[in-house]
Write an enzyme that holds these catalytic residues in place. Structure first.
Site, PDB file in Angstrom:
ATOM      1  N   ASP A  84     -10.058 -59.430 -22.588  1.00  0.00           N
ATOM      2  CA  ASP A  84     -11.201 -60.036 -23.275  1.00  0.00           C
ATOM      3  C   ASP A  84     -12.438 -59.240 -22.895  1.00  0.00           C
ATOM      4  O   ASP A  84     -12.449 -58.544 -21.867  1.00  0.00           O
ATOM      5  CB  ASP A  84     -11.365 -61.504 -22.869  1.00  0.00           C
ATOM      6  CG  ASP A  84     -12.444 -62.230 -23.677  1.00  0.00           C
ATOM      7  OD1 ASP A  84     -12.820 -61.728 -24.751  1.00  0.00           O
ATOM      8  OD2 ASP A  84     -12.896 -63.294 -23.246  1.00  0.00           O
ATOM      9  N   SER A  85     -13.467 -59.377 -23.697  1.00  0.00           N
ATOM     10  CA  SER A  85     -14.724 -58.721 -23.351  1.00  0.00           C
ATOM     11  C   SER A  85     -15.406 -59.423 -22.179  1.00  0.00           C
ATOM     12  O   SER A  85     -16.312 -58.849 -21.567  1.00  0.00           O
ATOM     13  CB  SER A  85     -15.659 -58.696 -24.566  1.00  0.00           C
ATOM     14  OG  SER A  85     -15.922 -60.010 -25.005  1.00  0.00           O
ATOM     15  N   TYR A 127     -19.295 -57.995 -27.319  1.00  0.00           N
ATOM     16  CA  TYR A 127     -18.740 -57.154 -28.373  1.00  0.00           C
ATOM     17  C   TYR A 127     -19.327 -57.510 -29.735  1.00  0.00           C
ATOM     18  O   TYR A 127     -19.370 -56.679 -30.642  1.00  0.00           O
ATOM     19  CB  TYR A 127     -17.216 -57.318 -28.427  1.00  0.00           C
ATOM     20  CG  TYR A 127     -16.453 -56.476 -27.423  1.00  0.00           C
ATOM     21  CD1 TYR A 127     -17.078 -55.908 -26.320  1.00  0.00           C
ATOM     22  CD2 TYR A 127     -15.094 -56.267 -27.585  1.00  0.00           C
ATOM     23  CE1 TYR A 127     -16.368 -55.156 -25.416  1.00  0.00           C
ATOM     24  CE2 TYR A 127     -14.367 -55.501 -26.683  1.00  0.00           C
ATOM     25  CZ  TYR A 127     -15.010 -54.945 -25.599  1.00  0.00           C
ATOM     26  OH  TYR A 127     -14.298 -54.191 -24.704  1.00  0.00           O
ATOM     27  N   GLY A 128     -19.742 -58.764 -29.890  1.00  0.00           N
ATOM     28  CA  GLY A 128     -20.217 -59.214 -31.184  1.00  0.00           C
ATOM     29  C   GLY A 128     -21.441 -58.483 -31.693  1.00  0.00           C
ATOM     30  O   GLY A 128     -21.718 -58.494 -32.891  1.00  0.00           O
ATOM     31  N   CYS A 165      -9.514 -61.978 -27.168  1.00  0.00           N
ATOM     32  CA  CYS A 165     -10.899 -61.763 -27.581  1.00  0.00           C
ATOM     33  C   CYS A 165     -10.922 -61.836 -29.094  1.00  0.00           C
ATOM     34  O   CYS A 165     -10.272 -61.018 -29.763  1.00  0.00           O
ATOM     35  CB  CYS A 165     -11.388 -60.396 -27.104  1.00  0.00           C
ATOM     36  SG  CYS A 165     -13.035 -59.926 -27.699  1.00  0.00           S
ATOM     37  N   ASN A 166     -11.621 -62.820 -29.636  1.00  0.00           N
ATOM     38  CA  ASN A 166     -11.624 -62.993 -31.082  1.00  0.00           C
ATOM     39  C   ASN A 166     -12.284 -61.827 -31.795  1.00  0.00           C
ATOM     40  O   ASN A 166     -11.820 -61.399 -32.855  1.00  0.00           O
ATOM     41  CB  ASN A 166     -12.314 -64.309 -31.441  1.00  0.00           C
ATOM     42  CG  ASN A 166     -11.391 -65.491 -31.309  1.00  0.00           C
ATOM     43  OD1 ASN A 166     -10.656 -65.827 -32.223  1.00  0.00           O
ATOM     44  ND2 ASN A 166     -11.404 -66.125 -30.140  1.00  0.00           N
ATOM     45  N   THR A 167     -13.359 -61.287 -31.231  1.00  0.00           N
ATOM     46  CA  THR A 167     -14.031 -60.158 -31.886  1.00  0.00           C
ATOM     47  C   THR A 167     -13.120 -58.946 -31.936  1.00  0.00           C
ATOM     48  O   THR A 167     -12.987 -58.294 -32.981  1.00  0.00           O
ATOM     49  CB  THR A 167     -15.339 -59.813 -31.156  1.00  0.00           C
ATOM     50  OG1 THR A 167     -16.193 -60.957 -31.128  1.00  0.00           O
ATOM     51  CG2 THR A 167     -16.063 -58.682 -31.856  1.00  0.00           C
ATOM     52  N   GLU A 226     -20.832 -71.460 -20.601  1.00  0.00           N
ATOM     53  CA  GLU A 226     -21.040 -70.604 -19.434  1.00  0.00           C
ATOM     54  C   GLU A 226     -22.070 -71.196 -18.471  1.00  0.00           C
ATOM     55  O   GLU A 226     -22.053 -70.890 -17.275  1.00  0.00           O
ATOM     56  CB  GLU A 226     -21.430 -69.196 -19.877  1.00  0.00           C
ATOM     57  CG  GLU A 226     -20.296 -68.484 -20.610  1.00  0.00           C
ATOM     58  CD  GLU A 226     -20.500 -66.987 -20.766  1.00  0.00           C
ATOM     59  OE1 GLU A 226     -21.605 -66.499 -20.421  1.00  0.00           O
ATOM     60  OE2 GLU A 226     -19.564 -66.316 -21.223  1.00  0.00           O
ATOM     61  N   CYS A 241     -12.760 -69.367 -30.837  1.00  0.00           N
ATOM     62  CA  CYS A 241     -13.392 -68.686 -29.712  1.00  0.00           C
ATOM     63  C   CYS A 241     -12.695 -69.172 -28.452  1.00  0.00           C
ATOM     64  O   CYS A 241     -12.456 -70.382 -28.300  1.00  0.00           O
ATOM     65  CB  CYS A 241     -14.888 -68.997 -29.654  1.00  0.00           C
ATOM     66  SG  CYS A 241     -15.712 -68.380 -28.159  1.00  0.00           S
ATOM     67  N   THR A 242     -12.398 -68.264 -27.545  1.00  0.00           N
ATOM     68  CA  THR A 242     -11.635 -68.648 -26.354  1.00  0.00           C
ATOM     69  C   THR A 242     -12.475 -69.412 -25.326  1.00  0.00           C
ATOM     70  O   THR A 242     -11.923 -69.892 -24.331  1.00  0.00           O
ATOM     71  CB  THR A 242     -10.987 -67.412 -25.694  1.00  0.00           C
ATOM     72  OG1 THR A 242     -11.984 -66.404 -25.486  1.00  0.00           O
ATOM     73  CG2 THR A 242      -9.885 -66.857 -26.586  1.00  0.00           C
ATOM     74  N   HIS A 243     -13.779 -69.542 -25.545  1.00  0.00           N
ATOM     75  CA  HIS A 243     -14.579 -70.465 -24.723  1.00  0.00           C
ATOM     76  C   HIS A 243     -14.338 -71.917 -25.129  1.00  0.00           C
ATOM     77  O   HIS A 243     -14.470 -72.827 -24.307  1.00  0.00           O
ATOM     78  CB  HIS A 243     -16.078 -70.179 -24.883  1.00  0.00           C
ATOM     79  CG  HIS A 243     -16.589 -69.008 -24.112  1.00  0.00           C
ATOM     80  ND1 HIS A 243     -16.151 -67.718 -24.329  1.00  0.00           N
ATOM     81  CD2 HIS A 243     -17.528 -68.927 -23.125  1.00  0.00           C
ATOM     82  CE1 HIS A 243     -16.797 -66.897 -23.516  1.00  0.00           C
ATOM     83  NE2 HIS A 243     -17.633 -67.601 -22.779  1.00  0.00           N
TER      84      HIS A 243
END
Length: 265
Positions: free
Chosen positions: A7-8, A39-40, A70-72, A147, A185-187
């Site tokens: 992931d980023s 990354y976005g 990482c979705n992006t 976060e 989104c993985t968050h």
């Protein structure tokens, strides 16, 4: 078997957490490219370059199977990653769309994700390939709230209420009858309980981490969880202290050691 997870940043640790539970007989390598996030904000070419270099690093450390958490990167660089490494690669966009395909009876689905993922329309395309119609909505405030640790905070609850109300109104205007919501989104798995409370009754919430772990297990023929004790190594391209502190929240367990690596610019 060694499974590499990339992931980023930190969100992919929710995917790793699900993998540890679902495939405990494997060993894991997790890379957070924290020096080059987000990354976005990058171009497709830059995301592809960063993601490919990260994938090659994990393979050089012994990874035999890669999960792009990482979705992006999954949206913009999956083909580039697959061309860069000689091992199977699974991306979270395709797993989320497959999960929606299994879940939905109306064939109308909703997707919430970051602005970059939504702007790529990767989920809409993946859903369309599976006979689904998707409405996508960017929810840019959710990642910083997670976060910050504001998982059960009233502000987060109100932000979710507004985002999801707007999404449901859009579905109503378009004459859709959604029965599935994909967390793109993985968050967002950290907010799953709050999201399930906020959506109308009858809408199934697809947790990208859980469906990714399940589909990885199916692809690998992995056994059901048992008494195995998987080992995990952690790598970051920036502050290891921050990674340990913030990453432990996503993984729901302490991260004792993180290795600092330099993947260049």
């Amino acid at each position: 078997m060694k499974i590499g997870v990339f992931d980023s940043g930190f969100g992919g640790l929710t995917v790793l957490r699900a993998l540890l539970e679902r495939i405990p007989a494997a060993d894991y390598l997790y890379l957070g490219d924290t020096a080059r996030l987000p990354y976005g904000a990058k171009s497709r070419a830059t995301v592809a370059r960063y993601a490919a270099s990260s994938a090659r690093f994990l393979v050089s450390e012994g990874a035999e199977y890669l999960v792009i958490a990482c979705n992006t990167a999954s949206a913009l660089a999956l083909d580039a990653i697959r061309e860069a490494v000689p091992v199977p690669v699974l991306g979270v966009v395709e797993t989320g769309a497959r999960g929606a395909q299994v879940s939905s009876h109306t064939r109308d689905v909703l997707v919430i994700a970051t602005a970059a993922t939504i702007e790529s329309h990767a989920y809409a395309a993946a859903c369309a390939e599976r006979g689904l119609q998707a409405i996508e909505k960017a929810c840019p405030l959710l990642v910083p709230l997670v976060e910050e640790g504001w998982i059960d905070h009233p502000v987060t609850a109100e932000v979710l209420r507004i985002y999801l109300s707007e999404l449901m109104e859009q579905a109503r205007i378009e004459g859709m009858h959604p029965d599935t919501l994909v967390l793109g989104c993985t968050h967002y798995p950290l907010l799953r309980a709050q999201i399930e409370h906020a959506v109308p009754q009858g809408i199934c919430v697809i947790d990208s981490a859980a469906v990714t772990a399940e589909q990885a297990a199916q692809a690998l023929g992995a056994a059901l969880p048992g008494e195995a004790h998987p080992r995990a190594r952690f790598f970051a391209t920036d502050s290891v202290a921050k990674f340990r502190a913030l990453g432990s929240r996503f993984l729901s367990r302490a991260i004792d050691h993180v290795e600092l690596v330099d993947l260049g610019g």
